[in-house]
Design an enzyme around this catalytic site. Structure first.
Site, mmCIF file in Angstrom:
data_model
loop_
_atom_site.group_PDB
_atom_site.id
_atom_site.type_symbol
_atom_site.label_atom_id
_atom_site.label_comp_id
_atom_site.label_asym_id
_atom_site.label_seq_id
_atom_site.Cartn_x
_atom_site.Cartn_y
_atom_site.Cartn_z
ATOM 1 N N LYS A 129 -8.678 1.829 36.809
ATOM 2 C CA LYS A 129 -7.427 2.612 36.823
ATOM 3 C C LYS A 129 -7.739 3.966 37.439
ATOM 4 O O LYS A 129 -8.885 4.406 37.430
ATOM 5 C CB LYS A 129 -6.908 2.806 35.396
ATOM 6 N N ASP A 169 1.472 2.679 40.059
ATOM 7 C CA ASP A 169 1.769 2.833 38.620
ATOM 8 C C ASP A 169 2.820 3.933 38.560
ATOM 9 O O ASP A 169 3.493 4.203 39.585
ATOM 10 C CB ASP A 169 0.494 3.199 37.835
HETATM 11 P P1 NDP Z 1 7.906 4.537 37.527
HETATM 12 O O1 NDP Z 1 7.283 5.806 37.930
HETATM 13 O O2 NDP Z 1 8.571 3.690 38.544
HETATM 14 O O3 NDP Z 1 8.956 4.778 36.336
HETATM 15 C C1 NDP Z 1 8.585 5.367 35.139
HETATM 16 C C2 NDP Z 1 9.818 5.512 34.281
HETATM 17 O O4 NDP Z 1 9.421 5.961 32.987
HETATM 18 C C3 NDP Z 1 10.813 6.522 34.800
HETATM 19 O O5 NDP Z 1 12.088 6.149 34.423
HETATM 20 C C4 NDP Z 1 10.353 7.796 34.076
HETATM 21 O O6 NDP Z 1 11.358 8.766 33.956
HETATM 22 C C5 NDP Z 1 10.012 7.239 32.724
HETATM 23 N N1 NDP Z 1 9.036 8.127 32.048
HETATM 24 C C6 NDP Z 1 7.855 8.591 32.520
HETATM 25 N N2 NDP Z 1 7.246 9.403 31.623
HETATM 26 C C7 NDP Z 1 8.079 9.449 30.576
HETATM 27 C C8 NDP Z 1 8.044 10.123 29.328
HETATM 28 N N3 NDP Z 1 7.017 10.923 28.989
HETATM 29 N N4 NDP Z 1 9.065 9.894 28.478
HETATM 30 C C9 NDP Z 1 10.094 9.075 28.799
HETATM 31 N N5 NDP Z 1 10.205 8.441 29.980
HETATM 32 C C10 NDP Z 1 9.210 8.618 30.843
HETATM 33 O O7 NDP Z 1 6.736 3.709 36.780
HETATM 34 P P2 NDP Z 1 6.665 2.163 36.490
HETATM 35 O O8 NDP Z 1 8.003 1.600 36.192
HETATM 36 O O9 NDP Z 1 5.823 1.548 37.530
HETATM 37 O O10 NDP Z 1 5.769 2.155 35.147
HETATM 38 C C11 NDP Z 1 6.350 2.231 33.851
HETATM 39 C C12 NDP Z 1 5.326 1.749 32.832
HETATM 40 O O11 NDP Z 1 4.937 0.395 33.129
HETATM 41 C C13 NDP Z 1 4.017 2.544 32.790
HETATM 42 O O12 NDP Z 1 3.524 2.543 31.471
HETATM 43 C C14 NDP Z 1 3.095 1.711 33.666
HETATM 44 O O13 NDP Z 1 1.734 1.930 33.354
HETATM 45 C C15 NDP Z 1 3.532 0.318 33.269
HETATM 46 N N6 NDP Z 1 3.192 -0.740 34.205
HETATM 47 C C16 NDP Z 1 3.618 -0.693 35.513
HETATM 48 C C17 NDP Z 1 3.316 -1.710 36.371
HETATM 49 C C18 NDP Z 1 3.855 -1.765 37.759
HETATM 50 O O14 NDP Z 1 3.675 -2.800 38.412
HETATM 51 N N7 NDP Z 1 4.525 -0.745 38.254
HETATM 52 C C19 NDP Z 1 2.467 -2.837 35.951
HETATM 53 C C20 NDP Z 1 2.145 -2.832 34.545
HETATM 54 C C21 NDP Z 1 2.484 -1.789 33.742
HETATM 55 P P3 NDP Z 1 11.278 10.123 34.826
HETATM 56 O O15 NDP Z 1 11.776 9.755 36.184
HETATM 57 O O16 NDP Z 1 12.136 11.061 34.093
HETATM 58 O O17 NDP Z 1 9.831 10.544 34.823
#
Ligand code: NDP
Length: 450
Positions: A129, A169
């Site tokens: 990571k 991510d």
């Molecule tokens: P994105 O950056 O596309 O989206 C993240 C989302 O989570 C946004 O809506 C963001 O809101 C919100 N967010 C981030 N930080 C916080 C916080 N502290 N409190 C509340 N909301 C928050 O990321 P992903 O969708 O790719 O990833 C989301 C999760 O899934 C992570 O934990 C990641 O590790 C996990 N994941 C992702 C994978 C992938 O293929 N993308 C694979 C496996 C796991 P805002 O815009 O306000 O920051």
């Protein structure tokens, strides 16, 4: 004493001493070690070979300076990381996160979890990571590009298609992968599958963008079918986040006949009793890079509430936390249980606190842990690597069918392991053990090599 086994207690004490002040990493290690109690009791050879002592210590941890120049001509300095956690079963593989909260603890917790998740997919991928405390929010495309180029200028020394293959991510989507891949290609003069999540015109896989969200729903549907003889169809679903995972989880949930009534970002959540209009969410989040708040201004009858935790007070059958770590605590879990939630599956990494997980399990709520439920993203990254090696592309339907097969298998492997080790239906334990056994076998075969 946190553990019944003296061996596990010693391993955990050493991890605490070596990684003091890294709460997320310690939380992830503790949860995994707790699941290993029955394994250690049945397989003394693991302790003898020091397998667990080694698995909790990253093979390599790289930290570096990332300097870049902002639009005002000012020099900015961020910190970059890559943890290469375990390569027993394949090249290191895991995403890059760009978020101001990124630090060594978060990168190590994610890298540790990634090892077991990647193993569960059945594909030959080790765990890694990386990321930086750079915040892409509010930056111009030019600033993001200069940061990504500077980041990759250092990272490229440590990665390669057979060594370490990063992906996206939080904060790293198609735009950032494009800038990083372009810089890697320029520095190495090579077109290889060194990153996944690439654009379709330069080696990306169809269905990678959708994979984590789709996979989460395939897993959840299989879990409900097998353990409750029911399905997703007709269920009310709450999904936190509105990024890559949340958007495509919503899309697949809707395709499977569920009604998704709420989504969020880090400022607040929207509630739409008619069911979320995903086209509007995509326009706001993917096209305009705006805030979820704008949904309520555009869709009549929808509500917006400040604060992201309130989303868990909305009554639902299925809750899918898809935003970030520790976003669902014991208090939120208690409200979900009181409101009759039947299943919770983690799209984000470690979104539920340990107390919340314990509460769900105690209440008999089906619980799909992240390393099993969200493995669809990395599984499809593995399929992207396979296509890059073959210099060939599968169709969307081919990739999606493979993804579905992998997610259904992950559920059954985790479920069967939970049964074999005396905790039938405890998928946290089952996923940890099933993911671990393959890595342990490879490490035993190598002798003490690392
Ligand atoms: P994105 O950056 O596309 O989206 C993240 C989302 O989570 C946004 O809506 C963001 O809101 C919100 N967010 C981030 N930080 C916080 C916080 N502290 N409190 C509340 N909301 C928050 O990321 P992903 O969708 O790719 O990833 C989301 C999760 O899934 C992570 O934990 C990641 O590790 C996990 N994941 C992702 C994978 C992938 O293929 N993308 C694979 C496996 C796991 P805002 O815009 O306000 O920051």
């Amino acid at each position: 004493m946190d553990f019944k086994s003296e061996y596990l207690q010693n391993v955990y004490d050493t991890v605490c001493r070596r990684n003091a002040g890294e709460p997320e990493f310690l939380q992830a290690v503790k949860e995994v070690l707790e699941s290993f109690e029955p394994v250690v009791a049945q397989k003394p050879e693991l302790a003898k070979a020091g397998i667990i002592d080694r698995i909790v210590e990253p093979e390599r941890f790289i930290q570096f300076r990332v300097s870049w120049v902002d639009d005002a001509g000012k020099v900015q300095v961020n910190r970059g990381y890559r943890v290469q956690f375990n390569s027993a079963i394949g090249p290191y593989k895991g995403g890059l996160r760009l978020h101001p909260s990124v630090n060594a603890s978060i990168i190590k917790f994610l890298g540790f979890e990634q090892c077991f998740k990647n193993s569960l997919t059945g594909l030959p991928m080790g765990g890694g990571k990386g990321g930086s405390d750079f915040d892409p929010k509010g930056k111009s495309d030019g600033e993001v590009m200069r940061f990504c180029q500077s980041f990759m200028t250092e990272l490229c020394r440590h990665i390669g298609p057979d060594t370490d293959v990063p992906a996206g991510d939080i904060g790293v989507g198609a735009r950032e992968i494009g800038y990083m891949y372009g810089q890697y290609k320029r520095m190495r003069n090579e077109h290889t599958g060194v990153l996944t999540g690439k654009g379709l015109s330069y080696g990306g896989s169809l269905a990678r963008k959708e994979a984590t969200g789709y996979g989460l729903l395939y897993f959840t549907d299989e879990m409900i079918r097998c353990m409750k003889n029911d399905s997703i169809k007709g269920k009310t679903v709450v999904i936190s986040g509105s990024g890559n995972v949340a958007i495509y989880a919503t899309q697949k949930a809707q395709e499977l006949g569920a009604k998704v009534v709420a989504m969020s970002d880090s400022n607040g959540y929207i509630y739409d009793s008619k069911g979320i209009d995903l086209g509007t969410v995509k326009q706001i989040k993917e096209v305009e890079r705006g805030r979820i708040k704008e949904y309520a201004a555009r869709v009549s009858g929808a509500e917006y509430h400040e604060g992201c935790r309130g989303i868990w007070t909305i009554p639902c059958d299925i809750a899918l936390p898809c935003a970030t770590q520790n976003e669902l605590d014991a208090e939120s879990a208690a409200v979900l249980i009181k409101n009759g939630v039947m299943a919770v599956a983690e799209g984000a990494n470690m979104p539920s606190t340990p107390d919340a997980v314990a509460a769900f399990q105690k209440a008999g709520v089906l619980f799909g842990p992240a390393k099993a439920a969200n493995a669809g993203g990395v599984a499809t990254s593995g399929l992207e690597m396979a296509q890059n090696s073959m210099r060939y592309s599968w169709t969307f339907e081919e990739v999606d069918a493979k993804l579905k097969g992998i997610m259904v298998n992950i559920f059954h492997n985790a479920y069967n392991a939970s049964k074999e080790f005396g905790g039938e239906g405890n998928l946290v334990m089952g996923a940890n053990i099933a993911g671990f056994m393959k890595i342990a076998e490879a490490m035993l075969a190598y002798g003490v090599s690392f």
